[in-house]
Design an enzyme around this catalytic site. Structure first.
Site, PDB file in Angstrom:
ATOM      1  N   SER A  96       0.857  -1.206   0.035  1.00  0.00           N
ATOM      2  CA  SER A  96       0.147  -0.007  -0.064  1.00  0.00           C
ATOM      3  C   SER A  96       0.803   1.230   0.029  1.00  0.00           C
ATOM      4  CB  SER A  96      -1.024   0.013   1.259  1.00  0.00           C
ATOM      5  OG  SER A  96      -2.067   1.134   1.240  1.00  0.00           O
ATOM      6  N   ASP A 235      -2.299   6.258  -3.569  1.00  0.00           N
ATOM      7  CA  ASP A 235      -1.328   5.740  -2.898  1.00  0.00           C
ATOM      8  C   ASP A 235      -0.985   4.576  -3.596  1.00  0.00           C
ATOM      9  OD1 ASP A 235      -3.538   3.859  -2.595  1.00  0.00           O
ATOM     10  OD2 ASP A 235      -2.780   3.012  -0.868  1.00  0.00           O
TER      11      ASP A 235
END
Ligand code: MG
Length: 440
Positions: A96, A235
């Site tokens: 992530s 992200d």
């Protein structure tokens, strides 16, 4: 990997530094632990340098237990979730927004929701006992390649958005897999798209993968110099999306949440306990709070049939399309909203309340005692509601406070918000004193 206080799996899967905490051996073991109960899994990866290595090890583990592996390649988490609709599970290799040296794995259900604590606890038990159901040679799984995961995801998003008048959008994909999809979706909607950091690279040469204000300097100046209508940023795996308005101002967290909720929430919004009261004051719909973590938001959206879910970190859930936080869908929907009225004007209509934050260290072995003390302290004043979901959220008519143990450090974090500064100070003073007393 060292077991943390929350176990191997956190609320967003497994994460660790590659070849230190998160190794190919661990990836293979997770593959074996998961593969025994699945017939067919879709596997995808973000742009990290370790992606192919972990993909190979994980796939080997899955296949050794008889699971068919369908490799979707370099895709975003929501793209993999879309692909997983046709399989028993989606396994996403991603860390992530963590720094480049990290790797990780997230597990996704066919409806896009993440595996919750019950499912991951089961995986951890299997790992601890090393009780793997490995198959004989003629029953091991084989490998297939999925070539149209991105096309299918684009198709689904386009069903849920309208074409817009010509407008300029700057897209910052964090050198992640969003590079393969977000610019295309926005172009198909009719936007002129300018990209930055949109060539996939595990070295993240453009900026750190966390889409916070201070990491988006280039995007902001690009929006200003091009006089663009908005900027969007993801992200590292694009389950998150934040934006820059037409004045070049960062639009994240609580404001973006209110803008989305005003448009898409008629009945009920599910948000995390750290969300500002601006959301409650911006919409007429019911607002429910959950523990911090998109898995918990998505679970509650599904359970209570809410029509919108979000976290101020930039995860947005639109259950009409998927239970997976989908940063690409969110970007497309924000473009739709911005095509009707300038984002800077919409931003001004959302209240921004004073919010104060603090943190205090404590001894981890005293955690139970500290939390009990905090519960009593928080409940000792007249209040509207005391939520015990994730630490304690104390609500008043005109403000609220939250105390919760940090998930990564032995610290109690606390905050206070109110509609006026004087009251926020008062609440903060009360909660600071309570924390100081309880950690002693
Ligand atoms: Mg993410």
């Amino acid at each position: 990997m060292e077991r943390t206080q929350t176990g191997l799996f956190g609320s967003s899967g497994v994460r660790g530094v590659i070849n230190k905490e998160f190794t190919p051996e661990l990836a293979a073991a997770i593959g074996m632990a998961v593969g025994g109960s699945l017939d067919r899994a879709a596997v995808g990866m973000d742009s990290r340098t370790s992606g192919p290595m972990i993909e190979s090890a994980l796939s080997a583990g899955l296949m050794s237990c008889g699971c068919e592996v369908h490799q979707a390649g370099l895709v975003t988490t929501p793209t993999l979730a879309e692909c997983a609709r046709e399989f028993d599970c989606g396994v996403m290799i991603t860390a992530s927004h963590n720094p480049p040296e990290y790797g990780g794995i997230k597990l996704v259900n066919p409806d896009g929701s993440g595996w919750g604590p019950e499912e991951t606890d089961q995986v951890e038990k299997t790992l601890d006992a090393a009780r793997f159901r490995k198959k004989p040679w003629d029953e091991v799984g084989t490998r297939h390649v999925v070539t149209d995961a991105v096309e299918r995801h684009i198709h689904r998003i386009m069903l849920g958005v309208k074409p817009v008048k010509p407008m300029t959008v700057v897209v910052d994909c964090a050198n992640g897999p969003a590079s393969t999809i977000t610019p295309i979706v926005l172009q198909q909607m009719g936007c002129k798209v300018v990209t930055i950091n949109s060539d996939p690279s595990g070295f993240f040469p453009g900026r750190p993968p966390e889409p916070v204000d201070e990491n988006l300097t280039d995007l902001k100046s690009m929006v200003r110099s091009l006089k663009a209508d908005l900027g969007v940023a993801h992200d590292g795996d694009a389950d998150r999306m934040v934006a820059i308005d037409d004045k070049g101002v960062f639009l994240g967290g609580d404001q973006l949440m209110a803008i989305f909720a005003k448009r898409f929430c008629k009945k009920k919004a599910v948000v995390t306990v750290d969300t500002s009261m601006a959301i409650d004051d911006s919409i007429d719909a019911e607002v429910t709070r959950t523990r911090v973590g998109d898995v918990f938001v998505s679970e509650e959206v599904k359970r209570s049939r809410a029509d919108f879910g979000g976290e101020p970190s930039g995860t947005w859930i639109f259950p009409d399309q998927t239970f997976c936080p989908d940063g690409i869908l969110a970007a497309a929907r924000l473009v739709e909203i911005a095509s009707e009225k300038k984002l800077s004007e919409q931003r001004k209509a959302i209240p921004v309340y004073p919010i104060l934050r603090g943190a205090m260290s404590f001894k981890l072995e005293n955690k139970a005692k500290v939390m009990k003390c905090l519960e009593l302290a928080m409940g000792s004043v007249k209040h509207v509601q005391l939520l015990r979901l994730d630490g304690y959220r104390l609500e008043f008519e005109d403000g609220w406070a939250l105390v919760r143990p940090s998930g990564t450090e032995p610290k109690i974090r606390y905050l206070a918000e109110a509609r006026v500064k004087k009251r926020a100070d008062e609440i903060f003073e009360f909660v600071s004193r309570a924390v100081k007393r309880c950690v002693k």
